[in-house]
Design an enzyme around this catalytic site. Structure first.
Site, PDB file in Angstrom:
ATOM      1  N   SER A  43       0.843  -1.211   0.000  1.00 17.35           N
ATOM      2  CA  SER A  43       0.000   0.000   0.000  1.00 17.35           C
ATOM      3  C   SER A  43       0.873   1.254   0.000  1.00 17.35           C
ATOM      4  CB  SER A  43      -0.937   0.000   1.216  1.00 17.35           C
ATOM      5  OG  SER A  43      -1.795  -1.116   1.170  1.00 17.35           O
ATOM      6  N   HIS A  62       2.746   2.512   7.587  1.00 20.61           N
ATOM      7  CA  HIS A  62       1.521   2.325   8.395  1.00 20.61           C
ATOM      8  C   HIS A  62       1.571   0.991   9.122  1.00 20.61           C
ATOM      9  CE1 HIS A  62       0.914   0.395   4.541  1.00 20.61           C
ATOM     10  NE2 HIS A  62       0.075  -0.413   5.151  1.00 20.61           N
ATOM     11  N   CYS A 163      -0.230  -4.382  10.030  1.00 23.24           N
ATOM     12  CA  CYS A 163      -0.957  -4.384   8.743  1.00 23.24           C
ATOM     13  C   CYS A 163      -1.042  -5.781   8.136  1.00 23.24           C
ATOM     14  CB  CYS A 163      -0.377  -3.409   7.719  1.00 23.24           C
ATOM     15  SG  CYS A 163      -1.422  -3.395   6.237  1.00 23.24           S
TER      16      CYS A 163
END
Ligand code: PAD
Ligand code: ZN
Length: 362
Positions: A43, A62, A163
């Site tokens: 991502s 993230h 994640c």
């Protein structure tokens, strides 16, 4: 006010820079986290290529874990010194989604985090990828983005839960709710897809069929619990999956790449009444074209899965315990560790398919 070296994306399709940024102090309900490790997820790469629109300039990252360095007023669930996994969907606790038990769909907390103006450089705000910005020595996030974990789990392993592991395992356990003995196919055996594979193993699925173009990834998939592998570069995956399931197709197929053509393969690979689950993020504005008749007449369905439909406060401790019990692979996911200064090499390794996961260590 600390400063932090960080991986900054100046704008989509521009080269990354490692810059020193000012980090503002945590405000009411916020937490300053000293990052220990940040995984490199596709991502982030989608933001670099422009496939995933993200306000720029932007600190990437993230999939993070770190140590609480300071807390703002009103913070009750974490304290200075706690080890935390970062959650990239911080939640407000009050909206319709939060109140109905789906806080991973909360938009309010995310929108607020995206406007938090944490990093500054020469008087300009530098945004945070997904309101997290974990490819930095420090970041400030809402309290709901911090999930405390024990200090015994190394942060380079723990960050992966933030994640890839949560998204992959959650897609099987929470989104699809795969039952023991059900059949599963996974398209894309990367950092997230390998966790769909191990989620399927934890759920007791059989067979577990992994599909990729890269033999190295298919080798990883076997290590993570795949019972069969298919190289889609040399074999038609849909007919190979049908051959492995007495012609019927699988109960569930997971697309973990973000490609319209592979979503079609996943849809065709599920049996009558089966479900194809879209985990991979397609480029913005990409449309899917599927044989519409098969929705009613074969009762097939196509569903999405965000963050493994996970409730982070419930699911992070569960995954940590599975790791401690030797039933969740984290060590094996890390093919290479990089210092922040080599962030470009870490992305290149993912693009070339050399790693299950690359992790930046601070
Ligand atoms: P990755 O680059 O580690 O893995 C992608 C894999 O797909 C690689 O092993 C490729 O070889 C393989 N691949 C590429 N093309 C094909 C093809 N045509 N057929 C078969 N295999 C192919 O990426 P990742 O695992 O970090 O991320 C995968 C996707 O998941 C990506 O689109 C990312 O944005 C998305 C994601 N979604 C969520 C969510 O909440 N839904 C969360 C995190 C990541
Ligand atoms: Zn991710």
């Amino acid at each position: 006010m600390p400063t932090a070296r960080a991986a900054v994306l100046p704008a989509a399709r521009e080269p990354l820079a490692v810059d020193t940024l000012k980090v503002r102090d945590p405000r009411d309900g916020e937490v300053l986290v000293r990052i220990g490790a940040s995984g490199v997820c596709h991502s982030d790469l989608h933001a670099i290529t422009g496939d995933l629109p993200m306000p720029t300039p932007c600190v990437l990252g993230h999939e993070g874990a770190g140590t609480v360095e300071a807390v703002g007023s009103g913070v009750r669930h974490v304290a200075v010194g706690d080890h935390v996994v970062l959650n990239w969907v911080p939640f407000c606790g009050a909206c319709w989604y939060c109140q109905s038990g789906r806080n991973y769909l909360c938009e309010t907390g995310y929108v607020k985090a995206m406007g938090a103006e944490v990093f500054h450089q020469n008087g300009t705000t530098v945004n945070q990828f997904a309101g997290v910005g974990s490819m930095a020595e420090y970041t400030v996030v809402p309290e709901s983005a911090c999930i405390p974990i024990g200090a015994d789990v190394p942060l380079d392993r723990a960050c992966l839960i933030g994640c890839g592991v949560m998204t992959g395992v959650g897609a099987v356990i929470n989104t699809a709710r795969v039952q023991p003995g059900e059949s599963v196919a996974i398209f894309g055996a990367g950092g997230v897809g390998l966790n769909v594979v191990q989620g399927a193993q934890i759920a007791g699925a059989n067979p577990i069929i992994a599909i990729d173009l890269n033999e190295r990834k298919l080798g990883f998939a076997k290590q993570f619990g795949a019972t069969h592998t298919i190289n889609a570069g040399s074999t038609d995956p849909v007919s190979a999956i049908q051959d492995l399931t007495t012609g019927r197709g699988v109960d569930y197929a997971f697309e973990v790449i973000g490609r319209a053509d592979v979503v079609m393969q996943a849809f065709m690979a599920v049996r009558r009444g089966g479900r194809a689950v879209v985990v991979g993020v397609p480029p913005a504005m990409e449309m899917f074209s599927l044989p519409g008749m098969l929705f009613p007449l074969a009762e097939k369905s196509l569903i999405g899965s965000l963050y493994g439909s996970s409730l982070l406060a419930r699911d992070v401790p569960r995954l940590i315990d599975l790791y401690r019990a030797g039933r969740l692979k984290l060590d094996e996911l890390i093919t290479r560790r990089y210092p922040l200064t080599q962030v470009g090499d870490a992305f290149a390794a993912m693009e070339k398919g050399e790693v299950a996961r690359a992790v930046l260590v601070f």
